[in-house]
Design a protein around this motif. Structure first.
Motif, PDB file in Angstrom:
ATOM      1  N   ASP A 142       0.823  -1.210   0.000  1.00  0.00           N
ATOM      2  CA  ASP A 142       0.000   0.000   0.000  1.00  0.00           C
ATOM      3  C   ASP A 142       0.860   1.263   0.000  1.00  0.00           C
ATOM      4  O   ASP A 142       0.608   2.203  -0.757  1.00  0.00           O
ATOM      5  N   ARG A 182       2.602   1.605  -3.500  1.00  0.00           N
ATOM      6  CA  ARG A 182       1.717   2.108  -4.560  1.00  0.00           C
ATOM      7  C   ARG A 182       1.388   3.588  -4.338  1.00  0.00           C
ATOM      8  O   ARG A 182       1.336   4.376  -5.284  1.00  0.00           O
ATOM      9  N   ALA A 183       1.166   3.959  -3.060  1.00  0.00           N
ATOM     10  CA  ALA A 183       0.876   5.358  -2.759  1.00  0.00           C
ATOM     11  C   ALA A 183       2.062   6.248  -3.107  1.00  0.00           C
ATOM     12  O   ALA A 183       1.892   7.366  -3.609  1.00  0.00           O
ATOM     13  N   VAL A 242       4.298   5.688  -5.458  1.00  0.00           N
ATOM     14  CA  VAL A 242       4.381   5.800  -6.917  1.00  0.00           C
ATOM     15  C   VAL A 242       3.348   6.794  -7.429  1.00  0.00           C
ATOM     16  O   VAL A 242       3.643   7.667  -8.251  1.00  0.00           O
ATOM     17  N   ILE A 243       2.117   6.685  -6.920  1.00  0.00           N
ATOM     18  CA  ILE A 243       1.055   7.597  -7.356  1.00  0.00           C
ATOM     19  C   ILE A 243       1.385   9.034  -6.965  1.00  0.00           C
ATOM     20  O   ILE A 243       1.153   9.982  -7.720  1.00  0.00           O
ATOM     21  N   GLY A 244       1.946   9.215  -5.783  1.00  0.00           N
ATOM     22  CA  GLY A 244       2.251  10.547  -5.293  1.00  0.00           C
ATOM     23  C   GLY A 244       3.564  11.114  -5.767  1.00  0.00           C
ATOM     24  O   GLY A 244       3.919  12.244  -5.399  1.00  0.00           O
ATOM     25  N   THR A 286       5.765  14.833 -10.973  1.00  0.00           N
ATOM     26  CA  THR A 286       5.837  14.687 -12.426  1.00  0.00           C
ATOM     27  C   THR A 286       6.472  15.929 -13.014  1.00  0.00           C
ATOM     28  O   THR A 286       6.654  16.937 -12.345  1.00  0.00           O
ATOM     29  N   PRO A 300       3.715   4.899 -14.040  1.00  0.00           N
ATOM     30  CA  PRO A 300       2.996   5.687 -15.052  1.00  0.00           C
ATOM     31  C   PRO A 300       3.936   6.398 -16.020  1.00  0.00           C
ATOM     32  O   PRO A 300       5.110   6.637 -15.730  1.00  0.00           O
ATOM     33  N   ASP A 354       4.187   9.423 -16.888  1.00  0.00           N
ATOM     34  CA  ASP A 354       4.710  10.740 -16.518  1.00  0.00           C
ATOM     35  C   ASP A 354       5.581  10.707 -15.267  1.00  0.00           C
ATOM     36  O   ASP A 354       5.853  11.740 -14.673  1.00  0.00           O
ATOM     37  N   LYS A 355       6.026   9.494 -14.850  1.00  0.00           N
ATOM     38  CA  LYS A 355       6.828   9.360 -13.636  1.00  0.00           C
ATOM     39  C   LYS A 355       8.245   8.900 -13.973  1.00  0.00           C
ATOM     40  O   LYS A 355       8.468   8.124 -14.905  1.00  0.00           O
TER      41      LYS A 355
END
Length: 657
Positions: A64, A67-68, A70-72, A75, A98, A100-101
């Motif tokens: 968790d 993943r958080a 990576v999302i956060g 960019t 993603p 844009d990361k």
């Protein structure tokens, strides 16, 4: 009067304009001063952090939080983020990066954490953006199908260190860009799709600067399966089952350094070039094996050699290179430089195989700078005059050939079975412990190398020439020129004498204990216990030559098969007589003995530490600064807005003057 009024009014307006200009100037200077001051303060807080290049390091301990993170991740052009693993993390589904990361996954200092894919038919990581692996291990749960890292057509993977291993699927399946600088891709098995490589399946651009791809198994390629572009500048592709590199049209592969070694395949142990283009500029293709053809390389496309070495490879046909026939494009081989040496064909073409019936000799071009040395085939030939024209057209006049040949259509260097067959004589080697002894059939004048290898517990003591009348050095690897007769040789060995040393700690050794032994001794050897007045013998601490230790062997025997020096340290305890006779032997008083330190106790060996199991405990983030930095950024933005507002206000007021 009117003129005077007009002059006064104009003077007032000019003064107002000058005052307005000064206000603007001072406001801008104030704004710059505030920005410089804030930048200096933030620089001290963000020391070591490139504020406009990378985000703050983020620590993760489970799926968790990973993943958080990576999302956060931030960019933007040139912005990257470092995510630090503090524990082994299992992933259900795939971890997506993603588009844009730009993310780096690394280990906490001093630890090696694993990222484990848990779902069948799911890659552990899917890269649509940019990912750098720095130290972590990417793997998959046992018996579950999935690649380690899948790189999409727009993605980029950089491997700086770490490991990608243990997958039922390619270690890396690349359709974008993959650059490998170090690390290990190992122990993967892939045969689940058409172009499958155990280590890497490449349909994009793969550049290898370092690292090792090893012990992988693939349908065609154990190392790298390629339908795109592969460039090798360093590193090793070694000990794979399947070709080191397998390329198909319209792919291309080149070697500018590095090694492809000790791979085993049906054809093309080192390289299989299937209708594609392969170019060797530098590096080594060595000690590979093929059960059919092309121990070093098998090519049905365009094979170019400008430098480097192809050596020590083995196959039934084409020990070094096998030039086959492509059904779409005519195959061709240009040898412009480099060394082709010590390759062996149990059939024809020790160095290069083109054809057995000489119908495709026009596919092979050899320039003067190429060196052929010590290649071997089942028979040797002189060139028939009927092939002189094509030979003179395509083969250089100053090429170095395997001695004593003076031309290349000899079957040892280039496959050829016409002309005069040269008589061969046998070399037989007894008592060698090498995997390749040198025993074979050779033509007169050929340089032959024989190997004794190594033997546990013995030292090589020279060769005995049983037949052949040759002279040899006493080296375990020796070379001689093949005479016009059979040669029979025997490797001689002498047992090594190993010492047995005793650290008695003031005790007395038993008279019959040996001070040395060898593999010829009758093992096991029983060591009699020592003695010391007033002390009871507790046993030996045994230190072997390989560093292993055994403690408290009260009745010790040297096991069969042991080699190396041995050190025995005696352990004692004081005998408590109970005061009956004062002699320290227990006497008739029936006193008990109690363990006490020996007079000169040996220091017990420190146990070898085992790697700690990864902790499931949630570890607090050791770096609380990311939150503080965000707060400071917000404060900076607010201050800038206030200053800009002041400037705008002054400008507006000035415009009313």
């Amino acid at each position: 009067m009117n003129d005077l009024a007009l002059n006064l009014k104009a003077t007032a307006k000019n003064s107002a304009r000058n005052l307005h200009s000064k206000n603007v100037f001072y406001s801008v200077v104030s704004l710059l001063f505030v920005l410089v001051l804030l930048s200096s303060c933030l620089a001290s807080v963000f020391s070591g952090v490139s504020f406009f290049v990378s985000g703050a390091d983020v620590s993760v301990v489970d799926q968790d939080t990973l993943r958080a993170a990576v999302i956060g991740a931030p960019t933007g052009l040139g912005v990257s983020s470092v995510i630090v693993l503090y524990a082994n993390i299992s992933i259900t589904g795939s971890l997506g990066i993603p588009a844009d990361k730009n993310i780096t996954l690394k280990n906490v200092d001093g630890d090696i954490c694993r990222l484990i894919g848990m779902s069948d038919n799911a890659h552990t990581i899917i890269v649509n953006g940019a990912l750098t692996l720095d130290g972590i291990t990417v793997t998959h749960v046992a018996k579950s199908v999935g690649c380690g890292v899948f790189v999409s057509s727009g993605g980029t993977l950089v491997m700086l260190s770490g490991e990608i291993s243990g997958l039922l699927g390619s270690g890396v399946r690349n359709e974008g860009t993959f650059e490998m600088y170090a690390g290990l891709i190992a122990n993967n098995t892939c045969d689940i799709f058409a172009l499958s490589g155990g280590g890497v399946s490449n349909a994009g651009t793969f550049k290898m600067y370092g690292g090792v791809i090893t012990n992988n198994t693939g349908d065609r390629a154990g190392g790298v399966a390629n339908g795109g572009s592969v460039s090798m500048y360093g590193g090793k592709i070694t000990n794979n089952f399947g070709s080191g590199i397998y390329s198909v049209w319209p792919g291309s592969a080149s070697m500018n350094g590095g090694e492809i070694t000790n791979n085993t395949a049906w054809a093309g142990g080192g390289v299989y070039n299937n209708g594609a283009i392969f170019s060797l500029f530098d590096g080594k293709i060595s000690d590979n094996r093929a059960t059919n053809g092309g121990g070093g390389a098998y090519s049905t496309g365009e094979f170019n050699m400008f430098g480097g070495t192809i050596s020590g490879n083995n196959a039934p046909s084409g020990g070094g290179i096998y030039i086959g026939n492509d059904v779409i494009r005519s195959s061709v081989c240009h040898l412009s430089g480099g060394i082709i040496s010590n390759n062996k064909a149990t059939g024809n073409g020790g160095g290069v195989w083109v054809t057995d019936d000489c119908s495709y000799l026009e596919r092979l071009f050899v320039s003067n700078d190429v060196i052929f040395q010590n290649n071997l085939a089942y028979a040797a030939y002189n060139r028939a005059p009927v092939f002189d024209d094509i030979y003179n057209l395509q083969i250089g006049s100053k090429v170095t050939w395997t001695s004593p040949f003076t031309q290349g259509y000899n079957n040892y260097d280039i496959s050829y079975v016409y002309g005069t067959s040269l008589t061969q004589y046998s070399v037989t080697v007894h008592d060698s412990y090498a995997s390749i002894t040198g025993a074979d059939n050779y033509s007169t004048g050929i340089s032959v190398t024989i190997n004794a290898g190594s033997r546990d517990g013995y030292t090589f003591s020279g060769w005995t020439v049983n037949e052949g009348g040759i002279s040899l050095s006493n080296s375990a690897t020796a070379t001689f020129t093949m005479p016009a007769r059979d040669v029979v040789l025997t490797a001689n060995w002498s047992p090594i004498s190993y010492t047995i040393s005793y650290v008695l700690n003031s005790g007395t050794n038993a008279a019959g204990n040996p001070s040395s032994y060898n593999v010829g001794s009758t093992l096991p050897i029983t060591i009699t216990n020592p003695s010391m007045s007033g002390y009871e013998f507790l046993g030996w601490n045994v230190l072997y030559a390989n560093g292993s230790q055994v403690s408290s062997q009260s009745s010790y025997r040297i096991p069969a098969g042991t080699t190396g020096n041995i050190e025995l340290t005696a352990n004692w305890c004081v005998v408590d007589s109970g005061g009956s006779d004062g002699g320290g032997n227990g006497g008739s008083g029936g006193g008990d003995s109690s363990p006490k330190p020996s007079p000169s106790p040996s220091v017990p060996s420190e146990p070898t530490p085992s790697s700690p199991e990864p902790s499931n405990e949630i570890i607090a983030d050791p770096n609380p600064w990311p939150t503080t930095r965000v707060q400071l950024v917000v404060a900076l933005v607010i201050v800038v807005l206030v200053v800009v507002g002041v400037v705008v206000l002054l400008l507006w007021k000035g415009s009313k003057v």
